[in-house]
Enzyme design. Structure first.
Site, PDB file in Angstrom:
ATOM      1  N   ARG A  23      -9.917   7.043   7.674  1.00 37.49           N
ATOM      2  CA  ARG A  23      -9.426   5.679   7.981  1.00 37.49           C
ATOM      3  C   ARG A  23     -10.371   4.587   7.508  1.00 37.49           C
ATOM      4  O   ARG A  23     -10.315   3.457   7.994  1.00 37.49           O
ATOM      5  CB  ARG A  23      -9.143   5.508   9.479  1.00 37.49           C
ATOM      6  CG  ARG A  23      -8.043   6.422   9.981  1.00 37.49           C
ATOM      7  CD  ARG A  23      -7.561   6.032  11.358  1.00 37.49           C
ATOM      8  NE  ARG A  23      -6.909   7.182  11.956  1.00 37.49           N
ATOM      9  CZ  ARG A  23      -7.531   8.064  12.723  1.00 37.49           C
ATOM     10  NH1 ARG A  23      -8.806   7.921  13.032  1.00 37.49           N
ATOM     11  NH2 ARG A  23      -6.865   9.086  13.194  1.00 37.49           N
TER      12      ARG A  23
ATOM     13  N   LYS B 177      -7.974  -5.088  -3.637  1.00 34.19           N
ATOM     14  CA  LYS B 177      -6.738  -4.334  -3.866  1.00 34.19           C
ATOM     15  C   LYS B 177      -7.103  -2.949  -4.374  1.00 34.19           C
ATOM     16  O   LYS B 177      -7.827  -2.818  -5.359  1.00 34.19           O
ATOM     17  CB  LYS B 177      -5.856  -5.029  -4.898  1.00 34.19           C
ATOM     18  CG  LYS B 177      -5.123  -6.224  -4.354  1.00 34.19           C
ATOM     19  CD  LYS B 177      -4.058  -6.651  -5.348  1.00 34.19           C
ATOM     20  CE  LYS B 177      -3.283  -7.852  -4.855  1.00 34.19           C
ATOM     21  NZ  LYS B 177      -2.228  -8.244  -5.809  1.00 34.19           N
TER      22      LYS B 177
ATOM     23  N   GLU C 136      -6.764 -11.233 -18.592  1.00 33.15           N
ATOM     24  CA  GLU C 136      -6.914 -11.732 -17.222  1.00 33.15           C
ATOM     25  C   GLU C 136      -7.807 -12.979 -17.202  1.00 33.15           C
ATOM     26  O   GLU C 136      -7.620 -13.878 -16.384  1.00 33.15           O
ATOM     27  CB  GLU C 136      -7.487 -10.653 -16.305  1.00 33.15           C
ATOM     28  CG  GLU C 136      -6.664  -9.363 -16.242  1.00 33.15           C
ATOM     29  CD  GLU C 136      -5.392  -9.470 -15.399  1.00 33.15           C
ATOM     30  OE1 GLU C 136      -5.182 -10.502 -14.729  1.00 33.15           O
ATOM     31  OE2 GLU C 136      -4.597  -8.509 -15.420  1.00 33.15           O
TER      32      GLU C 136
ATOM     33  N   LYS D  57     -11.273 -16.094  -8.963  1.00 32.39           N
ATOM     34  CA  LYS D  57     -10.613 -15.074  -8.153  1.00 32.39           C
ATOM     35  C   LYS D  57     -11.136 -15.088  -6.723  1.00 32.39           C
ATOM     36  O   LYS D  57     -10.357 -14.957  -5.763  1.00 32.39           O
ATOM     37  CB  LYS D  57     -10.790 -13.690  -8.773  1.00 32.39           C
ATOM     38  CG  LYS D  57     -10.107 -12.609  -7.936  1.00 32.39           C
ATOM     39  CD  LYS D  57      -9.580 -11.456  -8.717  1.00 32.39           C
ATOM     40  CE  LYS D  57      -8.729 -10.568  -7.806  1.00 32.39           C
ATOM     41  NZ  LYS D  57      -8.259  -9.369  -8.484  1.00 32.39           N
TER      42      LYS D  57
ATOM     43  N   GLU E  77      -2.502 -11.694   0.344  1.00 28.91           N
ATOM     44  CA  GLU E  77      -1.433 -12.061  -0.569  1.00 28.91           C
ATOM     45  C   GLU E  77      -0.169 -12.535   0.129  1.00 28.91           C
ATOM     46  O   GLU E  77       0.916 -12.062  -0.150  1.00 28.91           O
ATOM     47  CB  GLU E  77      -1.091 -10.869  -1.484  1.00 28.91           C
ATOM     48  CG  GLU E  77      -0.332 -11.290  -2.720  1.00 28.91           C
ATOM     49  CD  GLU E  77      -0.336 -10.191  -3.777  1.00 28.91           C
ATOM     50  OE1 GLU E  77      -0.384  -9.011  -3.435  1.00 28.91           O
ATOM     51  OE2 GLU E  77      -0.298 -10.542  -4.953  1.00 28.91           O
TER      52      GLU E  77
ATOM     53  N   ARG F 217      -2.444 -16.189  -3.436  1.00 26.16           N
ATOM     54  CA  ARG F 217      -2.950 -15.027  -4.164  1.00 26.16           C
ATOM     55  C   ARG F 217      -1.909 -14.497  -5.152  1.00 26.16           C
ATOM     56  O   ARG F 217      -2.249 -13.919  -6.182  1.00 26.16           O
ATOM     57  CB  ARG F 217      -3.361 -13.921  -3.185  1.00 26.16           C
ATOM     58  CG  ARG F 217      -4.000 -12.747  -3.898  1.00 26.16           C
ATOM     59  CD  ARG F 217      -4.835 -11.867  -2.991  1.00 26.16           C
ATOM     60  NE  ARG F 217      -5.394 -10.780  -3.765  1.00 26.16           N
ATOM     61  CZ  ARG F 217      -6.318  -9.945  -3.344  1.00 26.16           C
ATOM     62  NH1 ARG F 217      -6.796 -10.069  -2.142  1.00 26.16           N
ATOM     63  NH2 ARG F 217      -6.774  -8.991  -4.112  1.00 26.16           N
TER      64      ARG F 217
ATOM     65  N   ASN G 150      -0.784 -13.109 -10.140  1.00 19.95           N
ATOM     66  CA  ASN G 150       0.153 -12.202 -10.803  1.00 19.95           C
ATOM     67  C   ASN G 150       0.869 -12.833 -11.981  1.00 19.95           C
ATOM     68  O   ASN G 150       1.850 -12.266 -12.490  1.00 19.95           O
ATOM     69  CB  ASN G 150       1.183 -11.685  -9.791  1.00 19.95           C
ATOM     70  CG  ASN G 150       0.668 -10.448  -9.075  1.00 19.95           C
ATOM     71  OD1 ASN G 150       0.199  -9.517  -9.713  1.00 19.95           O
ATOM     72  ND2 ASN G 150       0.742 -10.457  -7.769  1.00 19.95           N
TER      73      ASN G 150
ATOM     74  N   HIS H 201       2.367 -10.692 -14.672  1.00 21.40           N
ATOM     75  CA  HIS H 201       2.323  -9.302 -14.212  1.00 21.40           C
ATOM     76  C   HIS H 201       3.698  -8.741 -13.886  1.00 21.40           C
ATOM     77  O   HIS H 201       3.916  -7.535 -14.012  1.00 21.40           O
ATOM     78  CB  HIS H 201       1.407  -9.173 -13.001  1.00 21.40           C
ATOM     79  CG  HIS H 201      -0.053  -9.243 -13.342  1.00 21.40           C
ATOM     80  ND1 HIS H 201      -0.619 -10.331 -13.956  1.00 21.40           N
ATOM     81  CD2 HIS H 201      -1.060  -8.342 -13.177  1.00 21.40           C
ATOM     82  CE1 HIS H 201      -1.915 -10.109 -14.144  1.00 21.40           C
ATOM     83  NE2 HIS H 201      -2.206  -8.919 -13.674  1.00 21.40           N
TER      84      HIS H 201
ATOM     85  N   HIS I  64       4.224  -5.519 -15.732  1.00 16.80           N
ATOM     86  CA  HIS I  64       4.395  -4.231 -15.049  1.00 16.80           C
ATOM     87  C   HIS I  64       5.663  -3.538 -15.519  1.00 16.80           C
ATOM     88  O   HIS I  64       5.702  -2.318 -15.669  1.00 16.80           O
ATOM     89  CB  HIS I  64       4.447  -4.428 -13.531  1.00 16.80           C
ATOM     90  CG  HIS I  64       3.112  -4.721 -12.923  1.00 16.80           C
ATOM     91  ND1 HIS I  64       2.976  -5.320 -11.682  1.00 16.80           N
ATOM     92  CD2 HIS I  64       1.847  -4.502 -13.360  1.00 16.80           C
ATOM     93  CE1 HIS I  64       1.682  -5.460 -11.400  1.00 16.80           C
ATOM     94  NE2 HIS I  64       0.979  -4.973 -12.403  1.00 16.80           N
TER      95      HIS I  64
ATOM     96  N   HIS J 125      -2.987  -2.315 -19.623  1.00 20.72           N
ATOM     97  CA  HIS J 125      -2.503  -3.298 -18.651  1.00 20.72           C
ATOM     98  C   HIS J 125      -2.658  -4.722 -19.191  1.00 20.72           C
ATOM     99  O   HIS J 125      -1.723  -5.527 -19.140  1.00 20.72           O
ATOM    100  CB  HIS J 125      -3.279  -3.118 -17.348  1.00 20.72           C
ATOM    101  CG  HIS J 125      -2.995  -4.152 -16.308  1.00 20.72           C
ATOM    102  ND1 HIS J 125      -1.774  -4.249 -15.671  1.00 20.72           N
ATOM    103  CD2 HIS J 125      -3.769  -5.152 -15.799  1.00 20.72           C
ATOM    104  CE1 HIS J 125      -1.813  -5.256 -14.816  1.00 20.72           C
ATOM    105  NE2 HIS J 125      -3.006  -5.818 -14.870  1.00 20.72           N
TER     106      HIS J 125
END
Lengths: 367, 367
Positions: A126, A148, A190, A232, A242, A246, A250, A253, A257, A270
């Site tokens: 955990r 992330k 990016e 960032k 997010e 935030r 993206n 993206h 994606h 990417h």
């Protein structure tokens, strides 16, 4: 603090009791003081891949071994291995080695290693600590910062994961010397993104300095990384999980994606998909009247100067791309939301794009 | 709030913006108002198992369908299915169904379903909401409260997981009518535990009322659940991520987890292993002079009255049990820490048990 890195190049990500430093300098990874205060317990597992491992794991392990018990796990290299199966290999090693909750994972590699090792740290018992040692430009300016973590699923990228902050990020610009040109360019996608969504002056600076950046002059790389991470870090500190701004990170993206998924993970990098996706987003914004033709051309010129694609392969099928875009995490109540520029240096999340998205897809794909 | 459940039986788990209610009453699961305010979006996936599903999923789905789009995923029943493979089935269903971040998982079942569906919710798209509808006494008094989610690994129980709080817990005492006797008893192990670690008056009450509890009189069940959850909620609110007193909830568990692992998951119920483990912990505490013989006998009598085992099978091998105990999450710097009673109603986490643990293992196992 026993570290004496240049304070000019150290950034703080301000997240209360989960705050951490991003250190940016040459030679960081081989210095034991780089890791001081970021590792609480005795035991450290360095997770790396078969490409980066041979280059740097010796220096990292030697630096860590001054104060810790260090072991290494080498994973195969590539986005196609960012899976639950690979994640399970990390769990196996941690359990076979009887690692406790006070163990620390050091993620030595690019974004794939950071994401998967970070999710292993998030979910082992955990949650245990981890340190990010990003070895690609993409990871240094983006994926190693913000917490992330996760893996891909056959039906979508990064669909399984957690928010889990590292205890430190070490961005060592020396490691960028060995980075292949295509991967360096992918990282620049990016970097350009930060300019587009919130830092017009940075976009101007990139436009003016792209040749020297491509020559990888260390002082320019430090500035590229520092300014990207500062942008960032500000966004993440304001919105860790997010729910709001935030999502602006993206930009490009949602399109990208979908391209990655349709092309097959690992075919396009990417950053390449994001670069093409940002051009597509600029096209949608232009159709909404939010960018003019000159701004779109300027964006494309910077992306070309960074050796990145400005469009996806024309033979992809637009209906499939549209369906894949519908799997985006920003979908709410069945409606896809897009990040679109309202100017260079400004962006919004919107579902009020009407039929402009379809028009963009019609422009970019033959069928 | 549109719900009008008996406020006497509703408990609040106080965790800032992650706070939630535990409702305890008959008939909750079939009432749409039970779910009001706990589900934000349109779409709901009910995750249940093949034993509980046929009994209750109709009532739950009907109540949810008044305001939501509901689908059901039925998993095989048993601790042996609390694995990454089963977890992947939940991800597959969520992705095949294009569930977004605003979806909610309703976990309808015992602790296994709650843990695995909760971890799916914790990790799907880095976290979606979930509601706990526990259908066993164990889940109602323990596993559904506190946000621990996860799956087992071949080398250890609950080794992979996350802290992820539900948005509500619905403890419907009516569902306990169909619970097999062995499972009811297993739940009582955790109930007795609360008395032992922090509520001596509750231990006295259990001792005095065990026959009526075993007869499952609803008013007694409500009191059993309410007082157990109140104890757990206080501990969790004070220490959400188990850095301190939350570890006390693990009384008997370090021993018990080792027994479960050695016997093979699914052979002994978790509560049975915890019951034997609490007797072993009492024995270790007695050797340290923290409990006297009379207190140990009293503890064993209550455990016997609850139809639970007071010792593990003698033929297990003590060196293997000791090694498995060393995989416990409370290990720090290589040292196993134990939760031990210092009196009935009081417990501590300690690594100062010297050779008393070995003496306990020598007492309970032949080799």
């Amino acid at each position: 603090m026993t570290r004496d890195n240049d304070p000019q190049a150290a950034l703080r990500v301000d997240l209360g009791n989960r705050s951490y430093d991003i250190d940016i300098a040459p030679g960081l990874i081989g210095q034991s003081r780089s890791y001081a205060d970021a590792i609480r317990g005795e035991r450290v597992l360095v997770v790396t891949n078969e490409t980066v491992g041979p280059l740097y794991v010796g220096a990292v392990s030697a630096a860590l071994a001054e104060s810790h018990q260090v072991d290494t796990l080498v994973l195969p290299d590539g986005e196609q291995y960012k899976t639950l199966d690979t994640l399970e290999k990390i769990y196996d090693r941690l359990l076979e080695g009887s690692y406790g909750r006070d163990a620390t994972i050091v993620a030595l590699g690019g974004g794939v290693i950071g994401d998967i090792a970070g999710f292993a740290a998030a979910s082992y018992q955990r949650g245990i600590d981890f340190v990010q040692v990003p070895t690609t430009l993409l990871a240094q300016v983006d994926s190693s910062v913000g917490g992330k973590t996760g893996v891909n699923h056959a039906l979508g990228k990064n669909m399984i994961g957690a928010f889990h902050q590292p205890t430190r990020v070490l961005a060592d610009v020396d490691v960028l010397e060995t980075l292949p040109a295509r991967e360096f360019a992918a990282g620049m996608a990016e970097v350009i993104k930060y300019g587009l969504i919130r830092d017009a002056a940075f976009f101007d600076w990139l436009e003016a300095n792209m040749d020297a950046i491509n020559a990888r002059k260390p002082e320019l790389l430090i500035e590229v990384i520092r300014r990207s991470c500062a942008n960032k870090a500000e966004v993440v500190a304001a919105d860790e999980r997010e729910s709001g701004q935030r999502a602006l990170l993206n930009l490009g993206h949602t399109y990208g994606h979908a391209l990655e998924a349709e092309l097959g993970y690992g075919q396009w990098l990417h950053g390449e998909a994001v670069a093409a996706g940002m051009c597509m987003a600029a096209d949608t914004a232009r159709r909404l009247g939010w960018l003019d033709d000159a701004q779109c051309e300027r964006i494309e010129r910077v992306i070309v100067a960074a050796n990145l694609p400005v469009a996806p392969p024309r033979e992809l099928e637009r209906a499939r791309i549209r369906a894949l875009m519908g799997r985006d995490k920003k979908v709410e109540a069945g409606t896809l939301r897009l990040v679109l520029m309202r100017d260079i240096g400004s962006a919004v999340v919107t579902s009020d794009y009407g039929d402009t998205l379809d028009a963009t897809l019609t422009r970019y794909f033959d069928r």
